[in-house]
Design a protein around this motif. Structure first.
Motif, short mmCIF file in Angstrom:
data_model
loop_
_atom_site.label_atom_id
_atom_site.label_comp_id
_atom_site.label_asym_id
_atom_site.label_seq_id
_atom_site.Cartn_x
_atom_site.Cartn_y
_atom_site.Cartn_z
N VAL A 30 0.82 -1.20 0.00
CA VAL A 30 0.00 0.00 0.00
C VAL A 30 0.86 1.27 0.00
N MET A 31 2.04 1.19 0.56
CA MET A 31 2.85 2.39 0.80
C MET A 31 3.34 3.07 -0.48
N ASN A 32 3.62 4.34 -0.31
CA ASN A 32 4.17 5.17 -1.37
C ASN A 32 5.69 5.14 -1.24
N LYS A 33 6.35 4.55 -2.21
CA LYS A 33 7.82 4.44 -2.14
C LYS A 33 8.52 5.68 -2.69
N SER A 34 7.76 6.55 -3.32
CA SER A 34 8.29 7.78 -3.90
C SER A 34 7.73 8.96 -3.10
N PHE A 35 8.19 9.12 -1.87
CA PHE A 35 7.61 10.09 -0.96
C PHE A 35 8.47 11.34 -0.81
N LYS A 36 7.83 12.41 -0.37
CA LYS A 36 8.52 13.68 -0.11
C LYS A 36 9.07 13.64 1.30
N TYR A 37 10.24 14.25 1.49
CA TYR A 37 10.88 14.27 2.81
C TYR A 37 11.82 15.46 2.91
N LEU A 38 12.26 15.72 4.11
CA LEU A 38 13.27 16.74 4.38
C LEU A 38 14.50 16.06 4.94
N LEU A 39 15.65 16.55 4.57
CA LEU A 39 16.88 16.10 5.21
C LEU A 39 17.06 16.91 6.49
N ILE A 50 7.35 22.55 0.54
CA ILE A 50 6.98 21.17 0.16
C ILE A 50 5.51 20.91 0.47
N PHE A 51 5.04 21.34 1.65
CA PHE A 51 3.63 21.15 2.01
C PHE A 51 2.72 21.80 0.98
N ILE A 52 3.03 23.03 0.59
CA ILE A 52 2.19 23.77 -0.35
C ILE A 52 2.27 23.16 -1.75
N LYS A 53 3.46 22.91 -2.22
CA LYS A 53 3.65 22.43 -3.59
C LYS A 53 3.03 21.05 -3.81
N HIS A 54 3.12 20.18 -2.81
CA HIS A 54 2.69 18.79 -3.00
C HIS A 54 1.40 18.44 -2.26
N ASN A 55 0.81 19.44 -1.58
CA ASN A 55 -0.47 19.25 -0.89
C ASN A 55 -0.47 18.01 0.02
N ILE A 56 0.49 17.97 0.92
CA ILE A 56 0.61 16.86 1.86
C ILE A 56 0.40 17.37 3.29
N SER A 57 0.17 16.45 4.22
CA SER A 57 -0.09 16.88 5.60
C SER A 57 0.96 16.38 6.59
N LEU A 58 1.81 15.46 6.18
CA LEU A 58 2.91 14.96 7.02
C LEU A 58 4.19 14.92 6.20
N LEU A 59 5.28 15.26 6.84
CA LEU A 59 6.56 15.28 6.14
C LEU A 59 7.63 14.65 7.03
N PRO A 60 8.16 13.49 6.62
CA PRO A 60 9.22 12.89 7.42
C PRO A 60 10.52 13.68 7.30
N VAL A 61 11.24 13.77 8.39
CA VAL A 61 12.58 14.37 8.40
C VAL A 61 13.53 13.19 8.59
N ILE A 62 14.43 13.03 7.63
CA ILE A 62 15.31 11.87 7.65
C ILE A 62 16.78 12.28 7.58
N SER A 63 17.63 11.36 7.96
CA SER A 63 19.08 11.57 7.82
C SER A 63 19.47 11.18 6.40
N LYS A 64 20.70 11.43 6.03
CA LYS A 64 21.18 11.11 4.69
C LYS A 64 21.13 9.61 4.39
N ASN A 65 21.14 8.80 5.43
CA ASN A 65 21.05 7.34 5.22
C ASN A 65 19.63 6.82 5.47
N PHE A 66 18.64 7.71 5.35
CA PHE A 66 17.21 7.39 5.42
C PHE A 66 16.74 6.84 6.76
N LYS A 67 17.34 7.30 7.83
CA LYS A 67 16.85 6.98 9.17
C LYS A 67 15.87 8.09 9.58
#
Length: 79
Positions: A30-39, A50-67
């Motif tokens: 079910v998951m979206n593998k092509s998701f928006k995120y912040l480093l 990002i919220f405005i451009k992509h009309n999303i309500s949650l934004l993961p903040v991740i490290s460079k190694n996707f943690k």
């Protein structure tokens, strides 16, 4: 490896229901593998953009190694 590989939103779940997929399906189906995120080095201005451009309500903040480091919501931006 505890890396973020995708996200699941309410929209993803609703789409699955409309496509008559089994609600007991594994999350990866079910998951979206092509998701928006912040480093972790980015800021609230970038998050707003990002919220405005992509009309999303949650934004993961991740490290460079996707943690996962944090999750920003629209409510967080306006507080």
């Amino acid at each position: 490896n505890k890396k973020i590989i995708g996200v699941i939103s309410e929209g993803d779940i609703i789409r699955s229901i409309l496509q008559k997929k089994n609600l007991n399906s594994p999350a990866y189906k079910v998951m979206n593998k092509s998701f928006k995120y912040l480093l972790d080095v980015e800021n609230n201005d970038k998050a707003r953009e990002i919220f405005i451009k992509h009309n999303i309500s949650l934004l993961p903040v991740i490290s460079k190694n996707f943690k996962l480091l944090n999750i920003i919501t629209l409510k967080d931006l306006f507080n």
